[in-house]
Design a protein around this motif. Structure first.
Motif, PDB file in Angstrom:
ATOM      1  N   LEU A   1     -14.529 -21.868  14.147  1.00 25.11           N
ATOM      2  CA  LEU A   1     -14.781 -20.775  15.092  1.00 25.11           C
ATOM      3  C   LEU A   1     -14.213 -19.448  14.589  1.00 25.11           C
ATOM      4  CD1 LEU A   1     -14.000 -22.607  18.451  1.00 25.11           C
ATOM      5  CD2 LEU A   1     -16.238 -22.049  17.523  1.00 25.11           C
ATOM      6  N   GLY A   2     -13.599 -19.457  13.409  1.00 25.88           N
ATOM      7  CA  GLY A   2     -13.005 -18.235  12.892  1.00 25.88           C
ATOM      8  C   GLY A   2     -11.606 -17.981  13.398  1.00 25.88           C
ATOM      9  N   GLY A   3     -10.927 -19.028  13.911  1.00 24.76           N
ATOM     10  CA  GLY A   3      -9.575 -18.873  14.423  1.00 24.76           C
ATOM     11  C   GLY A   3      -8.541 -19.368  13.430  1.00 24.76           C
ATOM     12  N   SER A   4      -7.323 -19.608  13.922  1.00 27.72           N
ATOM     13  CA  SER A   4      -6.229 -20.064  13.071  1.00 27.72           C
ATOM     14  C   SER A   4      -5.524 -21.220  13.754  1.00 27.72           C
ATOM     15  CB  SER A   4      -5.234 -18.931  12.809  1.00 27.72           C
ATOM     16  OG  SER A   4      -4.649 -18.476  14.026  1.00 27.72           O
ATOM     17  N   PHE A   5      -4.815 -22.017  12.934  1.00 28.46           N
ATOM     18  CA  PHE A   5      -4.116 -23.187  13.457  1.00 28.46           C
ATOM     19  C   PHE A   5      -2.880 -23.458  12.611  1.00 28.46           C
ATOM     20  CE2 PHE A   5      -3.222 -27.738  13.280  1.00 28.46           C
ATOM     21  CZ  PHE A   5      -3.059 -28.032  14.625  1.00 28.46           C
ATOM     22  N   THR A   6      -1.752 -23.702  13.275  1.00 30.67           N
ATOM     23  CA  THR A   6      -0.516 -24.087  12.583  1.00 30.67           C
ATOM     24  C   THR A   6       0.151 -25.209  13.377  1.00 30.67           C
ATOM     25  OG1 THR A   6       0.752 -22.382  13.778  1.00 30.67           O
ATOM     26  CG2 THR A   6      -0.110 -21.810  11.585  1.00 30.67           C
ATOM     27  N   ALA A   7       0.882 -26.076  12.669  1.00 34.72           N
ATOM     28  CA  ALA A   7       1.608 -27.167  13.312  1.00 34.72           C
ATOM     29  C   ALA A   7       2.787 -27.550  12.436  1.00 34.72           C
ATOM     30  CB  ALA A   7       0.700 -28.372  13.531  1.00 34.72           C
ATOM     31  N   GLY A   8       3.939 -27.802  13.064  1.00 38.47           N
ATOM     32  CA  GLY A   8       5.115 -28.202  12.303  1.00 38.47           C
ATOM     33  C   GLY A   8       6.376 -28.058  13.125  1.00 38.47           C
ATOM     34  N   PRO A   9       7.514 -28.535  12.588  1.00 39.26           N
ATOM     35  CA  PRO A   9       8.781 -28.442  13.320  1.00 39.26           C
ATOM     36  C   PRO A   9       9.292 -27.009  13.369  1.00 39.26           C
ATOM     37  CG  PRO A   9       9.115 -29.361  11.127  1.00 39.26           C
ATOM     38  CD  PRO A   9       7.644 -29.218  11.299  1.00 39.26           C
ATOM     39  N   ALA A  10       9.893 -26.665  14.516  1.00 37.51           N
ATOM     40  CA  ALA A  10      10.479 -25.329  14.685  1.00 37.51           C
ATOM     41  C   ALA A  10      11.516 -25.384  15.793  1.00 37.51           C
ATOM     42  CB  ALA A  10       9.390 -24.303  15.030  1.00 37.51           C
ATOM     43  N   ASP A  11      12.765 -25.040  15.454  1.00 33.83           N
ATOM     44  CA  ASP A  11      13.865 -24.980  16.422  1.00 33.83           C
ATOM     45  C   ASP A  11      14.049 -26.308  17.135  1.00 33.83           C
ATOM     46  OD1 ASP A  11      12.731 -21.675  17.326  1.00 33.83           O
ATOM     47  OD2 ASP A  11      14.172 -22.270  15.760  1.00 33.83           O
ATOM     48  N   GLY A  12      13.972 -27.420  16.409  1.00 29.96           N
ATOM     49  CA  GLY A  12      14.165 -28.731  17.009  1.00 29.96           C
ATOM     50  C   GLY A  12      12.983 -29.257  17.787  1.00 29.96           C
TER      51      GLY A  12
END
Length: 393
Positions: free
Chosen positions: A365-376
């Motif tokens: 769709l022309g968007g963005s995606f991120t996933a991962g650990p952050a601040d516990g």
């Protein structure tokens, strides 16, 4: 015939009362010569009454039962009263709050130690050992037994809930795999075979137009062949579209309908029910005005939210999972935060496939995606444009 818990408590109370009455009537108890026999039955009657409430009022019955036990020993110790008091201690640990076991272990040990020490001080070692043994049987043994039974019961309940959760997740994965495969088959049929049939029908129609311009007769074999080709290709295309519709059905009971963000409450309700046994709670927040979203964007947002909740059920540590959906004039932002559990998710079969699928939906769709650990926490963030720039599969 199986007795209910209430009926079991009444049966225990009645049996204790009748046993106490029988023992007192024949004089088979530790009688105090200064106390009439009927007075020895008062603690037995009160203890039997407490047995009726052994499950519902554990703290109250254990506390009052201790006082009644002391009075009963002074008036004349009846074996039935002693047995009922030990049963109250057993029920207090088994059905009461978890800290009840710790308290009764401490008080039972302290009582045994004090009484045996006093006996040793005013008598001799054999008597002190006898007192310690009897006190252990009365104050410690039922508490220890109930604590052991409760631990086994809680462990069995935990394993049962874990098995149900695993079975539910497996069923969700199976259904997701079936739906994904049917969708893939539908896309293949639409993109390959249906397109070829459409091309045949279009070319047959064009050939018929050419034949008409050449003023060929309707019964000309070429015209008839073109008509048959066009009719069969159109009919085959209609059948193909019907088959694609069947493949895209969610269930055999009705046609396929793309899920919408209006169904988020249902998703959250299902997640709360499934995650309760694993110590998970779910909270959802919506910011801004949703407005009218294009179907591909709304479908992608729904699937990303669904996959985020499923991943939390599979991999998150006990805690609160927070879902936020922000609606802005030109984009939709989805953020899911769950307690991070180091290394657990990677051990499960198929781990990572959901993240790949969510990323593909956002990119198409022309968007963005991120996933991962952050601040516990494990954070999933997807940004989808309100105007889709690609096609949603």
């Amino acid at each position: 015939m199986t007795l209910s818990p209430r009926q079991q408590d009444l049966a225990i109370a009645l049996a204790g009362l009748l046993a106490g009455l029988l023992l007192v009537s024949v004089g088979a108890y530790d009688r105090n010569e200064d106390v009439p026999a009927w007075l020895a039955m008062v603690p037995v009657v009160v203890m039997a009454g407490l047995e009726v409430m052994r499950r519902s009022h554990t703290v109250w019955t254990v506390s009052v039962g201790g006082v009644v036990f002391g009075v009963g020993v002074f008036y004349g110790s009846v074996l039935a009263m002693v047995v009922m008091y030990t049963d109250l201690l057993y029920a207090g640990v088994l059905y009461g709050r978890p800290r009840m076991g710790k308290v009764l272990h401490l008080t039972g040990g302290a009582t045994t130690l004090v009484l045996s020490s006093l006996t040793l001080l005013y008598a001799d070692v054999p008597n002190a050992l006898v007192v310690a043994g009897f006190c252990g049987l009365i104050f410690i043994a039922p508490v220890w037994t109930a604590d052991l039974v409760r631990r086994h019961r809680d462990r069995a309940e935990t394993e049962r809930l874990r098995a149900e959760q695993t079975a539910l997740l497996a069923e969700l994965d199976r259904r997701g795999a079936v739906v994904a495969e049917r969708a893939r088959m539908a896309r293949e049929l639409h993109d390959v075979i249906a397109n070829h049939l459409s091309a045949i029908a279009i070319h047959a129609t064009g050939a018929q137009s050419v034949a008409r311009r050449q003023e060929r007769a309707a019964d000309d074999p070429l015209v008839e062949a073109l008509a048959v080709i066009r009719e069969n290709s159109v009919q085959g295309l209609a059948e193909m579209r019907r088959m694609i519709g069947l493949l895209r059905e969610d269930s055999p009971e009705g046609p396929y309908a793309a899920p919408r963000l209006d169904a988020l409450d249902t998703l959250l309700a299902q997640a709360r029910t499934t995650g309760r046994g694993a110590g998970l709670a779910f909270e959802a927040y919506e910011e801004g005005k949703r407005g009218e979203l294009p179907a591909p964007v709304e479908l992608a947002a729904y699937r990303i939210v669904q996959e985020s909740l499923t991943n939390a059920l599979k991999h998150a540590a006990p805690g609160t999972v927070r879902l936020r959906i922000g609606y802005r004039p030109d984009e939709v932002e989805i953020t899911a935060e769950s307690p991070h559990r180091e290394g657990q998710g990677r051990k499960l079969q198929g781990a990572g496939a959901g993240l790949v699928g969510m990323g593909e939906r956002a990119q198409l769709l022309g968007g963005s995606f991120t996933a991962g650990p952050a601040d516990g926490l494990w954070r999933v963030r997807a940004v989808l444009p309100r105007e889709a720039k690609g096609e949603q599969p």
